[in-house]
Design a protein around this motif. Structure first.
Motif, PDB file in Angstrom:
ATOM      1  N   VAL A 283      43.870  40.801  45.240  1.00 45.48           N
ATOM      2  CA  VAL A 283      42.730  41.636  45.610  1.00 45.48           C
ATOM      3  C   VAL A 283      41.281  41.437  45.915  1.00 45.48           C
ATOM      4  N   LEU A 284      41.196  40.463  45.336  1.00 50.12           N
ATOM      5  CA  LEU A 284      39.583  40.509  45.070  1.00 50.12           C
ATOM      6  C   LEU A 284      39.187  39.512  46.610  1.00 50.12           C
TER       7      LEU A 284
ATOM      8  N   PHE B 225      41.025  40.300  49.409  1.00 48.69           N
ATOM      9  CA  PHE B 225      40.363  41.522  50.399  1.00 48.69           C
ATOM     10  C   PHE B 225      39.402  42.127  50.101  1.00 48.69           C
ATOM     11  N   ILE B 226      38.964  42.500  49.230  1.00 49.19           N
ATOM     12  CA  ILE B 226      37.734  43.496  48.988  1.00 49.19           C
ATOM     13  C   ILE B 226      36.269  42.655  49.068  1.00 49.19           C
TER      14      ILE B 226
ATOM     15  N   TRP C 214      44.065  45.696  56.821  1.00 48.57           N
ATOM     16  CA  TRP C 214      45.022  45.474  55.202  1.00 48.57           C
ATOM     17  C   TRP C 214      46.260  44.386  55.861  1.00 48.57           C
TER      18      TRP C 214
ATOM     19  N   PHE D 136      47.171  47.027  48.580  1.00 46.38           N
ATOM     20  CA  PHE D 136      46.106  46.184  49.417  1.00 46.38           C
ATOM     21  C   PHE D 136      45.080  47.481  49.418  1.00 46.38           C
TER      22      PHE D 136
ATOM     23  N   GLY E  19      42.856  48.332  46.673  1.00 47.72           N
ATOM     24  CA  GLY E  19      41.701  47.031  47.223  1.00 47.72           C
ATOM     25  C   GLY E  19      40.692  48.185  48.345  1.00 47.72           C
TER      26      GLY E  19
ATOM     27  N   THR F 116      38.429  50.389  45.645  1.00 42.55           N
ATOM     28  CA  THR F 116      37.705  50.122  44.746  1.00 42.55           C
ATOM     29  C   THR F 116      36.211  49.204  45.866  1.00 42.55           C
TER      30      THR F 116
ATOM     31  N   VAL G 149      32.008  42.423  44.167  1.00 43.81           N
ATOM     32  CA  VAL G 149      33.749  42.283  43.983  1.00 43.81           C
ATOM     33  C   VAL G 149      34.160  41.570  42.897  1.00 43.81           C
TER      34      VAL G 149
ATOM     35  N   LEU H  42      40.535  47.410  38.434  1.00 41.29           N
ATOM     36  CA  LEU H  42      42.679  46.904  39.046  1.00 41.29           C
ATOM     37  C   LEU H  42      43.488  46.927  37.911  1.00 41.29           C
TER      38      LEU H  42
END
Length: 161
Positions: free
Chosen positions: A45-46, A48-49, A100, A116, A120, A123, A135, A144
């Motif tokens: 997820v991090l 993705f961000i 996403w 996500f 995601g 966030t 991030v 998260l």
């Protein structure tokens, strides 16, 4: 062909997947239909961000979404016919909803919407608005893991970092 390091052309690639709608893409998109979705490692997820906020196009799109969320927090929710609804960033929301899924496909991550698309994107918006420091901050990771514990888990040995 787009990559996670240079997402230029991701829309064309996503549109090709959607138009193709072959067995491989359908199986990927529908792999959790009528099944429990797995919890996603926080590092994914991090990742993705990071991609969202490092690219000019997706950052601009996320900034529009963050502005809308700030308005909603301050004055919403709004009735469908409220004048504020004119400000709803429809195109940005549609683009991020496509992005996403493309991102997960490209990264080889399970397409878990709650991890996500929900966690995601929310966030990333919090980071843009200054509610989270960045991030890779320990604060963001802890946020998260706490707020989205139903869909995100701590990394296990061997997970992608």
């Amino acid at each position: 062909m787009a990559s996670l390091e240079d997402i230029t052309g991701w829309r064309d690639e996503f549109n090709d997947l959607e138009e193709r709608w072959d067995d491989e893409w359908v199986a990927y998109v529908d792999q959790f239909v009528n099944k429990l979705e797995p919890k996603i490692p926080v590092s994914q997820v991090l990742h993705f961000i990071s991609v969202l906020l490092e690219n000019e196009e997706t950052l601009a799109t996320m900034t529009e979404i963050a502005k809308w969320e700030k308005l909603m927090d301050a004055s919403g929710p709004f009735e469908d016919d409220a004048p504020e609804m004119e400000l709803y960033p429809t195109n940005s929301v549609v683009m991020i909803n496509d992005f996403w899924l493309w991102f997960c496909w490209k990264a080889g991550y399970p397409p878990v919407s709650s991890a996500f698309r929900l966690a995601g994107i929310d966030t990333a918006s919090d980071i843009i608005r200054g509610d989270l420091s960045g991030v890779q901050s320990p604060e963001t990771k802890a946020f998260l893991l706490d707020r989205y514990a139903f869909t995100i888990r701590a990394d296990a040995e061997g997970d992608l970092a």
